[in-house]
Write an enzyme that holds these catalytic residues in place. Sequence first.
Site, PDB file in Angstrom:
ATOM      1  CB  SER A  95     -14.453  26.462 -28.437  1.00 58.24           C
ATOM      2  OG  SER A  95     -14.751  26.797 -27.091  1.00 58.24           O
ATOM      3  CG  HIS A 117     -15.322  27.025 -32.478  1.00 53.90           C
ATOM      4  ND1 HIS A 117     -14.096  27.589 -32.796  1.00 53.90           N
ATOM      5  CD2 HIS A 117     -15.721  27.639 -31.330  1.00 53.90           C
ATOM      6  CE1 HIS A 117     -13.774  28.483 -31.879  1.00 53.90           C
ATOM      7  NE2 HIS A 117     -14.744  28.536 -30.977  1.00 53.90           N
ATOM      8  CE  LYS A 149     -15.507  31.345 -32.449  1.00 54.70           C
ATOM      9  NZ  LYS A 149     -16.346  32.471 -32.002  1.00 54.70           N
TER      10      LYS A 149
END
Length: 397
Positions: free
Chosen positions: A185, A213, A244
């Site tokens: 990340s 991610h 996310k």
Amino acid sequence: MNKELHEMKYLAEKVADLKAKGLYRTLPVNQGACEPVLQLADREVINLCSNNYLSLANDARLKEAAIKAIERYGVGAGAVRTIVGNQSIHEELEKALAEFKKVERCFIYQSGYDCNIGTIQAICDKEDLLISDQLNHASIIDGMRMVKATKQVYAHSNMEELEALLQAAQGKYHNIFIFTDGVFSMDGDLANLPKIVELAEKYGAFTYVDDAHGSGTMGSHGRGTVDHFNLHGRVDFVVGTLSKAIGVKGGYVACKEVSYQWLSHRARPVLFSTTLSPADTAAAKKAIEILTEDDSLQKQLWDNSRYIKEKLTALGFNTGHSETPITPVIIGDEAKTMRFSKALLERGVFVSAIVFPTVPAGTGRVRVMVQAKHTKEQLDKAVAIFAAVAKEMGIIS
């Protein structure tokens, strides 16, 4: 009463030290939804620091699903899943996730952080060896700390060092686990999953990938890094997040049926904390349905990501070696990084400073995170502000 004791002098000294080093910050307050442009208290700013990759956090379809869920299920589940908190909507989300990820089962948690805290302590024992990439997310590190097992760390993405650790471990432990992020990340680079899986199979180790991610951004329709490398069925535990790219709240572990059964008995965050709200659960399910049917948001995200990377790199910024929509702009000095972030915010670009201990000392950076719904005009304006501030500060010439 000891008044001096209760004034928390030791914490006041720590806060004063942060201020002296230029590392103290106050929490920003967003007045509305998480959109490409935010309304802060006194200004509009271009948002380049959220994890809302696919711009789903304020999507009308997700909001409609959440409202309908509240009308049917209420605002809270009312208990942990092992009592009466396991509503049919939770089962439906797990089924949709499993089909999307092409695995036997998915086990949902209240957050991505809880996934790692809850899963690692449930599947690992003191007789095991836990091997971790040097740059793994804090939640993996914290999860490993909760297990009284032997822990070893290999240099970031150094497959030779990983193999040496695996070779030396043969015959010494009950189980061996390799832990890695799918997408790292802070730098935006990918784990070498094909090689990790190859080594795991060669030396009899389990593989565990935190793909927070990568979920929604990598692979076909956002199925993740495992899909990107076509490794379905060869990774034992895959953590994904619902907060996310999915735009909501929560997390999940994609796994085998037997792993699901064990986690439902031993995953402490699920056993001892009320589960996801019906609204969050229904909204996440709708997001998965959208991704399954349509990859246009993912394509828009990647188009915007390539666009801003090219422009920032052309200006002379150090953008590292990202392979994903995460674009680090590496400044180096922590205090200077904080000043750069603050100056950008004052000019209308919100991009957070990332400094030690989140990243190694001397590698402070601002992390640029675009969304699918950013316009090229918004990105051009942000890049122009980046250039102006950086030249004033001597970051670029």
